[in-house]
Structures are given as C-alpha cells and as structure tokens.
Design a protein around this motif. Structure first.
Motif, PDB file in Angstrom:
ATOM      1  N   TYR A  54     -15.415  -9.028   2.929  1.00 42.07           N
ATOM      2  CA  TYR A  54     -14.213  -8.349   2.916  1.00 42.07           C
ATOM      3  C   TYR A  54     -14.072  -7.496   1.590  1.00 42.07           C
ATOM      4  CZ  TYR A  54     -13.698 -10.576   7.421  1.00 42.07           C
ATOM      5  OH  TYR A  54     -13.712 -11.298   8.842  1.00 42.07           O
ATOM      6  N   ASN A  55     -14.870  -7.217   1.089  1.00 40.59           N
ATOM      7  CA  ASN A  55     -14.772  -6.655  -0.551  1.00 40.59           C
ATOM      8  C   ASN A  55     -13.954  -5.397  -0.524  1.00 40.59           C
ATOM      9  OD1 ASN A  55     -16.263  -8.908  -1.738  1.00 40.59           O
ATOM     10  ND2 ASN A  55     -17.985  -7.750  -1.845  1.00 40.59           N
ATOM     11  N   HIS A  56     -13.932  -4.530   0.141  1.00 39.50           N
ATOM     12  CA  HIS A  56     -13.294  -3.426   0.233  1.00 39.50           C
ATOM     13  C   HIS A  56     -12.021  -3.147   1.135  1.00 39.50           C
ATOM     14  CE1 HIS A  56     -16.458  -1.873  -2.261  1.00 39.50           C
ATOM     15  NE2 HIS A  56     -17.709  -2.194  -1.129  1.00 39.50           N
ATOM     16  N   ILE A  57     -11.289  -4.324   1.308  1.00 35.52           N
ATOM     17  CA  ILE A  57     -10.115  -4.458   1.951  1.00 35.52           C
ATOM     18  C   ILE A  57      -8.999  -4.638   0.699  1.00 35.52           C
ATOM     19  CG2 ILE A  57      -8.378  -5.567   3.582  1.00 35.52           C
ATOM     20  CD1 ILE A  57     -10.673  -6.150   5.462  1.00 35.52           C
ATOM     21  N   HIS A  58      -8.280  -3.571   0.486  1.00 37.72           N
ATOM     22  CA  HIS A  58      -7.317  -3.774  -0.711  1.00 37.72           C
ATOM     23  C   HIS A  58      -6.020  -4.442  -0.443  1.00 37.72           C
ATOM     24  CE1 HIS A  58      -9.901  -0.184  -2.203  1.00 37.72           C
ATOM     25  NE2 HIS A  58     -10.447  -1.315  -2.398  1.00 37.72           N
ATOM     26  N   SER A  59      -5.641  -4.012   0.813  1.00 35.93           N
ATOM     27  CA  SER A  59      -4.215  -4.793   1.241  1.00 35.93           C
ATOM     28  C   SER A  59      -3.986  -5.157   2.700  1.00 35.93           C
ATOM     29  CB  SER A  59      -2.887  -3.951   0.670  1.00 35.93           C
ATOM     30  OG  SER A  59      -2.860  -2.825   1.428  1.00 35.93           O
ATOM     31  N   ILE A  60      -3.217  -5.938   2.950  1.00 40.47           N
ATOM     32  CA  ILE A  60      -2.850  -6.158   4.338  1.00 40.47           C
ATOM     33  C   ILE A  60      -1.212  -6.554   4.358  1.00 40.47           C
ATOM     34  CG2 ILE A  60      -3.316  -7.600   6.390  1.00 40.47           C
ATOM     35  CD1 ILE A  60      -5.749  -8.320   5.537  1.00 40.47           C
ATOM     36  N   ILE A  61      -0.568  -5.808   5.123  1.00 40.07           N
ATOM     37  CA  ILE A  61       1.021  -6.107   5.318  1.00 40.07           C
ATOM     38  C   ILE A  61       1.509  -6.026   6.588  1.00 40.07           C
ATOM     39  CG2 ILE A  61       3.252  -5.005   4.534  1.00 40.07           C
ATOM     40  CD1 ILE A  61       1.840  -3.445   2.276  1.00 40.07           C
ATOM     41  N   LEU A 116       9.613  -8.228   6.757  1.00 40.55           N
ATOM     42  CA  LEU A 116       8.258  -8.537   6.066  1.00 40.55           C
ATOM     43  C   LEU A 116       7.849  -9.925   6.101  1.00 40.55           C
ATOM     44  CD1 LEU A 116       6.304  -7.027   4.531  1.00 40.55           C
ATOM     45  CD2 LEU A 116       7.731  -7.795   2.254  1.00 40.55           C
ATOM     46  N   VAL A 117       6.669 -10.312   6.853  1.00 37.64           N
ATOM     47  CA  VAL A 117       6.274 -11.424   6.919  1.00 37.64           C
ATOM     48  C   VAL A 117       4.891 -11.677   6.142  1.00 37.64           C
ATOM     49  CG1 VAL A 117       7.566 -11.820   9.085  1.00 37.64           C
ATOM     50  CG2 VAL A 117       5.260 -11.068   9.014  1.00 37.64           C
ATOM     51  N   PHE A 118       4.521 -10.719   5.710  1.00 41.60           N
ATOM     52  CA  PHE A 118       2.800 -10.948   5.067  1.00 41.60           C
ATOM     53  C   PHE A 118       2.709  -9.693   4.330  1.00 41.60           C
ATOM     54  CE2 PHE A 118      -1.755 -10.881   4.829  1.00 41.60           C
ATOM     55  CZ  PHE A 118      -1.859 -12.236   4.358  1.00 41.60           C
ATOM     56  N   GLU A 119       2.365  -9.909   3.109  1.00 43.00           N
ATOM     57  CA  GLU A 119       2.013  -8.766   2.147  1.00 43.00           C
ATOM     58  C   GLU A 119       1.044  -9.477   1.003  1.00 43.00           C
ATOM     59  OE1 GLU A 119       4.030  -5.670  -1.189  1.00 43.00           O
ATOM     60  OE2 GLU A 119       5.352  -7.202  -0.304  1.00 43.00           O
ATOM     61  N   GLU A 120      -0.164  -9.112   1.226  1.00 45.89           N
ATOM     62  CA  GLU A 120      -1.192  -9.605   0.232  1.00 45.89           C
ATOM     63  C   GLU A 120      -2.076  -8.549  -0.283  1.00 45.89           C
ATOM     64  OE1 GLU A 120      -1.764 -12.490  -1.217  1.00 45.89           O
ATOM     65  OE2 GLU A 120      -0.293 -13.507  -0.297  1.00 45.89           O
ATOM     66  N   TYR A 121      -2.470  -8.479  -1.590  1.00 42.62           N
ATOM     67  CA  TYR A 121      -3.439  -7.593  -2.335  1.00 42.62           C
ATOM     68  C   TYR A 121      -4.546  -8.296  -2.749  1.00 42.62           C
ATOM     69  CZ  TYR A 121       0.805  -4.863  -1.848  1.00 42.62           C
ATOM     70  OH  TYR A 121       2.052  -4.433  -1.337  1.00 42.62           O
ATOM     71  N   PHE A 122      -5.673  -7.576  -2.477  1.00 48.56           N
ATOM     72  CA  PHE A 122      -6.945  -8.048  -2.686  1.00 48.56           C
ATOM     73  C   PHE A 122      -7.665  -7.268  -3.926  1.00 48.56           C
ATOM     74  CE2 PHE A 122      -5.683  -8.683   1.424  1.00 48.56           C
ATOM     75  CZ  PHE A 122      -5.529 -10.323   1.621  1.00 48.56           C
ATOM     76  N   HIS A 123      -8.723  -7.959  -4.377  1.00 47.57           N
ATOM     77  CA  HIS A 123      -9.767  -7.598  -5.564  1.00 47.57           C
ATOM     78  C   HIS A 123      -9.132  -6.529  -6.450  1.00 47.57           C
ATOM     79  CE1 HIS A 123     -12.238  -9.036  -2.191  1.00 47.57           C
ATOM     80  NE2 HIS A 123     -11.736  -8.338  -1.463  1.00 47.57           N
ATOM     81  N   PHE A 133      -3.418  -1.763   6.682  1.00 43.83           N
ATOM     82  CA  PHE A 133      -4.583  -1.987   6.019  1.00 43.83           C
ATOM     83  C   PHE A 133      -4.446  -0.857   4.915  1.00 43.83           C
ATOM     84  CE2 PHE A 133      -5.525  -4.554   9.729  1.00 43.83           C
ATOM     85  CZ  PHE A 133      -6.002  -5.635   9.173  1.00 43.83           C
ATOM     86  N   THR A 134      -4.998  -1.059   3.760  1.00 49.67           N
ATOM     87  CA  THR A 134      -5.747   0.095   2.883  1.00 49.67           C
ATOM     88  C   THR A 134      -6.995  -0.575   2.318  1.00 49.67           C
ATOM     89  OG1 THR A 134      -4.484  -1.050   0.766  1.00 49.67           O
ATOM     90  CG2 THR A 134      -3.408   0.771   2.124  1.00 49.67           C
TER      91      THR A 134
END
Length: 320
Positions: A23-30, A37-44, A288-289
C-alpha cells in the motif's frame, strides 16, 4: 472510541501492512461515524496539513457548489440550455441548443469526448473547445465520462451568481466550513476549473461527506439546501464504471457490503485513489487519498481492498 460508534477493533488489522509494500501509494485514510471523527491516519510522509490533489473527486464537490448557486440565484433551472450561459459563442448546430444543465451534471451532453491534453495544452478556451466538438449522441441518451462536459457548468455558476467562481466557492462554501487552505486551477480564460486539479487537506475533503450526511447543514447553518442534496444523489443514468452503476448529479451511486448487509453509498472518485465514500444508512464516511495516478486497477484495488476487507467488515450492526 470504536466501541462507541459500533466498529470492531479488528478494523486496525490492516495497519501493520501499510509498510509492507502493498500500500505504498495510499497517503491517508479518514473515517467518521455518527458525526464523529474515529480514525485519521497519514502514511509514507504525508500529514494533516498537506494539500492533496483530489483530482476528479472535485466534480462531486462542484455539484454541491451548483446547489449553493441555486440557493443564491433563483434564475437557475436544471432544464435550462447550457448555451444560454454562453452567448459569446456562435453555435449554429440547433441540436446543441438542447444540451441542458441536467445533461452536464449527468455526463450525457452527447458532445464528442474531448482530448484533455489537446484541450488544455493547445487551446486557450477550454469551454469553447468543448462546445465546438461535434454532437455524437442525442443529449441525455448516453453517459460518457467527460471533464470537459461537466466543466461547462463554470459559466452557469459564475454568470448566475455574478461572482468570480473561485471567490464564490471560498466565501459561500469553504469559509463557512472552516476550510481556509486550498488551491484551485483556473483556465487561461480565468474560469474556475470544476473538473479536478483541486487541492485541499484530506480532513477538509472529509467534511464534504459530513455535509451530505447532514443534508446540507453545517454546524446549524443550511449551507446547501436539503432539497438539492436529495435531488443530486438520486440516480438519473447508468454509468460505465463500475459497469451499469447508477450516477446522480456528479455522484457515483453504488452498493457495498457493510458488515454483511448491502447498503447504498454515495461516492466521489478521483484519479490516483482519491475517494470519498458516504454511507447514509449508518452515518459513516471513509476518505482515501493516494498517489496511484493513472495506474489501473491499482488506483481502485488497493484502497478498496482495505475498505472491503478491513473497514466495512468491522462495522457492527445495531440490534433493533
């Protein structure tokens, strides 16, 4: 907490896999549920303040913007011909005068599909380019995904509100929602580009899902009329992807398996993996972004794998 809103903690099982290479190119999931707001994470390397290009997901936000314009100007009628807003063009084809706002909203203008590179790089006037393409289908008869066709709505909004479109968007929609950071593309003719290339924070992208869930109400203010929210999220034509799916006014209307039960969803999709998924039945949104630009099927497969395998399966159904 997840418990308060009915999400099983097993949803988090995907988190260790985010650095596995899949999942290298998934930048955020909210995720929001029941207006929380129950989940907010950013990646890579991405973070909350990063302005992300939401690409064609902005088309769905443009539908809301038109709804706001209708609230401000009673002159707008969905059945009004598009050409009535573009008197500066000499269009002799009588059948083109049958293209209405409704047709632009449902991707069914009937105009030949544009070459986006040709339109944007070799033409100063993107609206004129689209309007002068030949008519290949009777308006309203065939869905054909077209950035150029829906961008014809720019003149409808700007001329009916008598305000520069980016300023109208900023003052009438973004500021009331507490959205102050954004970037909007404009054409060489100075028209706000409604088809995409719109940058904002993913957490602000999520806010539009809540706006739809709350029938256009934002913190006690009726920002978009509830009538428009209902009207724009009704099916009017069958889309081409997913095959035979319903399409409203620039919204994809699908059905997904949520905790073992089929539920209707309202969705905005953008190239690269920009998705806003709204599930009215359980007051839930998933954002998703991503950066899988022009990569098919990875653009959809990767985020939807997380959505279907981990997020939606963890939704607990309330007992009556």
């Amino acid at each position: 907490s997840f418990t308060e809103v009915g999400i099983d903690s097993s949803m988090l099982d995907f988190m260790p896999k985010m650095s596995s290479g899949n999942y290298n190119h998934i930048h955020s999931i909210i995720i929001t549920k029941k207006n929380r707001l129950v989940f907010e994470e950013y990646f890579h390397g991405y973070n909350r303040e990063y302005l992300h290009d939401i690409r064609s997901s902005f088309k769905s936000i443009s539908s809301l913007l038109l709804g706001k314009a209708i609230m401000k100007s009673e002159s707008i009628n969905i059945e009004t011909p598009i050409l009535s807003y573009y008197s500066e063009y000499d269009i002799s084809d009588r059948e083109k005068k049958d293209i209405t706002i409704h047709h632009a909203l449902t991707m069914s203008t009937g105009l030949k599909l544009e070459d986006e590179d040709e339109m944007q790089w070799n033409n100063d006037d993107w609206v004129g380019y689209k309007l002068n393409l030949p008519l290949e289908h009777e308006p309203g008869k065939k869905y054909e995904y077209s950035s150029g066709g829906m961008n014809l709505l720019s003149g409808v909004i700007q001329k009916s509100t008598e305000k520069y479109l980016p300023l109208f968007l900023y003052e009438e929609v973004l500021l009331p929602m507490g959205i102050e950071k954004f970037q909007m593309r404009t054409s060489p003719k100075g028209r706000g580009y409604l088809a995409g290339d719109f940058y904002l924070r993913p957490i602000d992208f999520t806010k539009f899902g809540l706006l739809v869930l709350n029938e256009g109400n934002w913190n006690g203010e009726q920002l978009i009329s509830s009538e428009w929210i209902e009207k724009s999220t009704q099916p009017y034509i069958q889309g081409s992807w997913p095959k035979n799916s319903d399409y409203g006014y620039l919204w994809r209307l699908l059905e997904r398996d949520v905790g073992g039960i089929k539920m209707k969803t309202i969705e905005a999709w953008g190239n690269g993996g920009q998705f806003l998924i709204i599930i009215p039945e359980i007051d839930m949104t998933i954002t998703f972004t991503g950066g899988n630009y022009n990569l098919f099927p990875e653009m959809e497969e990767k985020p939807f794998e997380i959505l279907e395998k981990y997020i939606l399966t963890a939704v607990e159904q309330e007992s009556n």
